[in-house]
Design an enzyme around this catalytic site. Structure first.
Site, PDB file in Angstrom:
ATOM      1  N   SER A  92       0.840  -1.297   0.145  1.00 57.61           N
ATOM      2  CA  SER A  92      -0.011   0.022  -0.097  1.00 57.61           C
ATOM      3  C   SER A  92       0.816   1.390  -0.181  1.00 57.61           C
ATOM      4  CB  SER A  92      -0.818  -0.055   1.273  1.00 57.61           C
ATOM      5  OG  SER A  92      -0.230   0.107   2.445  1.00 57.61           O
TER       6      SER A  92
ATOM      7  N   ASN B 259      -3.887   6.416  -0.512  1.00 62.09           N
ATOM      8  CA  ASN B 259      -3.255   6.638   0.763  1.00 62.09           C
ATOM      9  C   ASN B 259      -2.384   7.798   0.907  1.00 62.09           C
ATOM     10  OD1 ASN B 259      -4.046   4.367   2.280  1.00 62.09           O
ATOM     11  ND2 ASN B 259      -2.466   3.025   1.480  1.00 62.09           N
TER      12      ASN B 259
ATOM     13  N   GLU C 231      -5.215  -0.009  -7.843  1.00 60.04           N
ATOM     14  CA  GLU C 231      -4.124   0.757  -8.276  1.00 60.04           C
ATOM     15  C   GLU C 231      -3.045   0.062  -8.971  1.00 60.04           C
ATOM     16  OE1 GLU C 231      -4.091   4.376  -5.117  1.00 60.04           O
ATOM     17  OE2 GLU C 231      -3.546   2.749  -4.429  1.00 60.04           O
TER      18      GLU C 231
ATOM     19  N   HIS D 161      -2.339  -2.921  -6.365  1.00 58.84           N
ATOM     20  CA  HIS D 161      -2.565  -2.757  -4.922  1.00 58.84           C
ATOM     21  C   HIS D 161      -4.232  -2.857  -4.833  1.00 58.84           C
ATOM     22  CE1 HIS D 161      -3.720   0.361  -1.553  1.00 58.84           C
ATOM     23  NE2 HIS D 161      -3.342  -1.026  -0.907  1.00 58.84           N
TER      24      HIS D 161
END
Length: 470
Positions: free
Chosen positions: A119, A190, A152, A140
């Protein structure tokens, strides 16, 4: 590539979910764990997840059996030698992941694509551990993988563009929406989400507003699916702290400095739901004080005045409480400045504001149908302070060239449950309004990261209220 067989290394909740996603798409899966005990846990994850889908009517018994039959469980990494793609979902430790990638490079056929579900760790460093860096990508997934629609797809400076495209096509085959992003710490979701959550902790630490008030402000005032403190408890405060450190190690930006309060919670073992207590789970704040107002004077909102008059409150200039809606004049005495944001009413108070006026204003706004959010009279109050900096991060991300507007919006809608993506929000609020709000924040906080992104400033100066699309 046909991707007839894939390998998944690590069958915790995330890895087992990824294995299930591939199996649901009709792909044979080799799931690898370290030992028989871990393998049994991985099997249990698969059985529970598909069992829930069966109970909800999303799978038939026959479909469930077909999915489980496509997953071969093993403790031998040598069983991955014929895989077309291998994705790892092991703990977030660079040394352990790099060692795994070096081993996979030796075991797998030359055409195999090696992928990481990390991540936040750099994909480039993992690619460097292999002799095939052009065939290494980030893939991801989001938890729970069978449900969340986003993947992702992370490419490095040496990733073969064709490999990146093939992995994106595979994500579509899995029923996911791929977003392409370059290898930057935190990728899209994130990198945008965690600084916003950390900023909320900073506001709490500085006493700008309370925990529940900040959560209410962002959930009811902006329409986000969850307040920042509830979300931090769900993610895990230790996970959030680790990601903030990864972001700071790369950027050295003041925006990515972990809040001291977040660090303190982690040091105390208050990690959120996983530990039974984080920002929530404490004994509670006790009953709220009450100071009912008998009379009120509303300035700046006929609608609010009408609501209170309908509830039986007489509007008179010589009132117990004066509610000043909008504006930026410093408040004192019986006057409380109010900013209405959706279902939320932010109550800006100064050191000169009478406590009885604050309590009375809070109760009056509840009667008028709003959720009151008492806060210090600071630039942006709560909603704009958190939201505008969050949106500014998205502009800087796009401006740096490593993700498109469409992919950033899609990532935040699908990965975080946003109703509108950051750029959709920016354009609905108004670019000039956000730019001017950021200028106010920067003037007060003097934080470099709160200064409007140059692209935002240029678009407003040019008289535009939309971001140019290709």
């Amino acid at each position: 590539m046909a991707f007839e067989m894939v390998g998944v290394v690590g069958l915790g909740t995330m890895g087992a979910g990824i294995a299930e996603v591939f199996a649901r798409a009709g792909i044979q899966v080799a799931g690898v764990e370290a030992d028989e005990q871990a393998l049994a846990r991985g099997r249990a994850h698969l059985e529970r997840s598909t069992g829930r889908a069966l109970d909800k009517g999303k799978l038939t018994p026959a479909e469930r059996e077909e999915i489980l039959a496509r997953v071969t469980l093993t403790t031998s990494r040598a069983d991955l030698r014929d895989a077309d793609l291998v994705i790892e979902a092991i703990p977030e430790r660079m040394d352990v992941k790099a060692e795994l990638f070096a081993e996979l490079d030796r075991l797998c056929k030359p055409s195999t694509i090696l992928a990481t579900n990390t991540s936040s760790l750099p994909v480039t460093a993992l690619a460097a551990a292999t002799g095939r860096p052009d065939r290494v990508v980030g893939m991801h997934f989001f938890n729970p993988a069978p449900v969340m629609g986003l993947v992702e797809v992370v490419g490095t400076v040496v990733t073969d563009p064709g490999v990146r495209a093939e992995v994106g096509d595979l994500a579509v085959r899995l029923g996911k929406t791929p977003v392409e992003v370059d290898d930057r710490a935190g990728f899209v979701v994130n990198r945008l989400l965690l600084p916003y959550l950390n900023h909320a902790v900073t506001l709490l630490d500085h006493g700008v507003a309370g925990r529940d008030d900040i959560d209410n402000a962002m959930k009811l005032g902006v329409g986000l699916p969850m307040g920042p403190f509830h979300l931090l408890d769900l993610i895990g405060l230790d996970t959030a702290y680790e990601i903030m450190n990864v972001l700071f190690d790369e950027s050295r930006s003041d925006r990515h400095v972990p809040s001291p309060l977040l660090r303190s919670y982690v040091a105390a073992g208050l990690l959120g739901r996983k530990s039974g207590r984080g920002f929530y789970g404490d004994p509670g704040d006790g009953p709220q004080e009450k100071a009912p107002a008998r009379t009120v004077h509303v300035v700046g909102s006929r609608e609010l005045a009408d609501r209170l008059e309908a509830a039986g409150f007489k509007d008179t200039e010589d009132a117990d409480v004066v509610l000043q809606v909008g504006g930026s004049t410093p408040v004192s005495g019986r006057t409380v400045r109010v900013q209405l944001k959706g279902q939320v009413a932010e109550l800006a108070t100064s050191v000169l504001t009478e406590q009885e006026a604050v309590l009375g204003a809070r109760d009056l706004l509840k009667i008028a149908g709003y959720t009151p959010v008492p806060c210090k009279d600071r630039a942006g109050l709560v909603v704009d302070a958190l939201l505008y900096c969050h949106l500014n991060d998205a502009v800087r991300m796009y401006e740096s060239g490593y993700a498109s507007i469409e992919d950033i919006d899609a990532a935040m809608r699908l990965g975080c449950g946003y109703v509108e993506g950051p750029f959709e929000l920016l354009e609905s609020i108004g670019l000039a309004k956000v730019r001017d709000g950021l200028r106010d924040l920067h003037a007060e906080w003097r934080s470099p990261s709160s200064a409007p992104a140059p692209l935002l400033d240029k678009l407003v100066t040019a008289g535009l209220n939309r971001f140019p699309r290709p």
